[in-house]
Design an enzyme around this catalytic site. Structure first.
Site, PDB file in Angstrom:
ATOM      1  N   ARG A  47      -1.015 114.617  13.482  1.00 27.90           N
ATOM      2  CA  ARG A  47      -2.305 114.383  12.846  1.00 27.90           C
ATOM      3  C   ARG A  47      -2.215 114.782  11.375  1.00 27.90           C
ATOM      4  NH1 ARG A  47      -3.303 117.065  17.750  1.00 27.90           N
ATOM      5  NH2 ARG A  47      -4.680 115.973  19.214  1.00 27.90           N
ATOM      6  N   LYS A  73      -4.862 120.806  17.474  1.00 28.23           N
ATOM      7  CA  LYS A  73      -6.286 121.029  17.711  1.00 28.23           C
ATOM      8  C   LYS A  73      -6.446 121.992  18.882  1.00 28.23           C
ATOM      9  CE  LYS A  73      -8.963 117.359  17.673  1.00 28.23           C
ATOM     10  NZ  LYS A  73      -9.432 115.983  17.964  1.00 28.23           N
ATOM     11  N   HIS A 148      -4.733 108.419   9.723  1.00 29.56           N
ATOM     12  CA  HIS A 148      -4.883 108.720  11.141  1.00 29.56           C
ATOM     13  C   HIS A 148      -4.344 107.580  12.009  1.00 29.56           C
ATOM     14  CE1 HIS A 148      -6.339 110.936  14.564  1.00 29.56           C
ATOM     15  NE2 HIS A 148      -6.985 109.871  15.006  1.00 29.56           N
ATOM     16  N   ARG A 151      -0.827 107.872  13.544  1.00 32.09           N
ATOM     17  CA  ARG A 151      -0.707 108.570  14.827  1.00 32.09           C
ATOM     18  C   ARG A 151      -0.885 107.579  15.984  1.00 32.09           C
ATOM     19  NH1 ARG A 151      -1.304 113.394  17.646  1.00 32.09           N
ATOM     20  NH2 ARG A 151      -2.966 113.491  19.194  1.00 32.09           N
ATOM     21  N   HIS A 174      -1.871 115.471  23.625  1.00 32.13           N
ATOM     22  CA  HIS A 174      -3.171 115.237  24.262  1.00 32.13           C
ATOM     23  C   HIS A 174      -3.366 116.225  25.412  1.00 32.13           C
ATOM     24  CE1 HIS A 174      -3.056 110.751  22.915  1.00 32.13           C
ATOM     25  NE2 HIS A 174      -3.684 111.504  22.019  1.00 32.13           N
ATOM     26  N   TYR A 183      -3.384 104.024  25.349  1.00 36.16           N
ATOM     27  CA  TYR A 183      -2.332 103.267  24.670  1.00 36.16           C
ATOM     28  C   TYR A 183      -1.712 102.241  25.614  1.00 36.16           C
ATOM     29  CZ  TYR A 183      -2.806 106.603  20.898  1.00 36.16           C
ATOM     30  OH  TYR A 183      -3.311 107.353  19.872  1.00 36.16           O
TER      31      TYR A 183
END
Length: 203
Positions: A47, A73, A148, A151, A174, A183
């Site tokens: 990210r 994150k 972004h 990514r 994730h 995806y």
């Protein structure tokens, strides 16, 4: 939960190659920095904020290559960059040399002023400017395609190459595999254009 963007919000493999070709293939500090940043986003799935937070101390040798601690994150993870990305990273650091630490440590990616002088940790806005510059140079800039989106490029290309949702989840960090599964949906849906076989053309 964020969802992967459609094709407008990511690069195809061919477009990713055009993006890398837009970065000057020279030994200038800025060129090396930009190549590594774009590589870590488009090929390793980082990210923008993870690029900004990265410190030199996050890099560790790992066998014949290296690993990078990513401050993501809410949690941290290690990535193991491809050989070409790792080599470009090592070349960048060797040319740049050590810099003064800030409150987070010695920044990995820094602002580069005219004349090639490295000065302080790059900002999120700075990352955006770098990516947008090369998207325009490669004539790829369009709505939804930004830093972004690189990514999302990684996630889509990785699934396309491996058909392994777990690999996408681990690479992109994730917490929920349902995010990674998006995806797969994009790629499989894109391949299911059965009507291409109808031997009729418009106009």
């Amino acid at each position: 939960m964020s969802k992967p963007h459609g094709s407008a919000g990511r690069c195809s493999a061919g477009e990713a190659e055009l993006l890398f070709r837009a970065v000057p293939n020279d030994s200038e500090l800025k060129s090396l920095r930009d190549k590594v940043m774009i590589g870590l986003m488009a090929l390793e799935g980082l990210r923008r904020v993870e690029i900004v937070r990265a410190c030199v101390s996050d890099i560790e040798p790992d066998g014949e290559g290296l690993r990078l601690l990513v401050h993501g994150k809410g949690r941290e993870r290690f990535i193991y960059p491809r050989e070409d990305t790792a080599l470009a990273l090592q070349q960048f650091l060797a040319l740049r040399g050590p810099l003064e630490k800030d409150s987070h440590g010695e920044p990995l990616f820094v602002q580069i002023r005219k004349g090639g002088k490295a000065m302080g940790r790059i900002s999120r806005t700075g990352v955006n400017k770098v990516v947008d510059h090369y998207l325009r140079k490669a004539e790829l800039k369009r709505e939804g395609l930004s830093s972004h989106a690189l990514r999302h490029t990684c996630g889509a290309l990785l699934y396309q190459a491996t058909r392994d949702i777990r690999a996408v989840q681990e690479t992109l960090g994730h917490s929920n595999i349902a995010t990674s599964a998006g995806y797969a949906h994009i790629i499989e849906r894109g391949k299911a254009r059965y009507t291409r076989d109808i031997p009729v053309k418009i106009g």
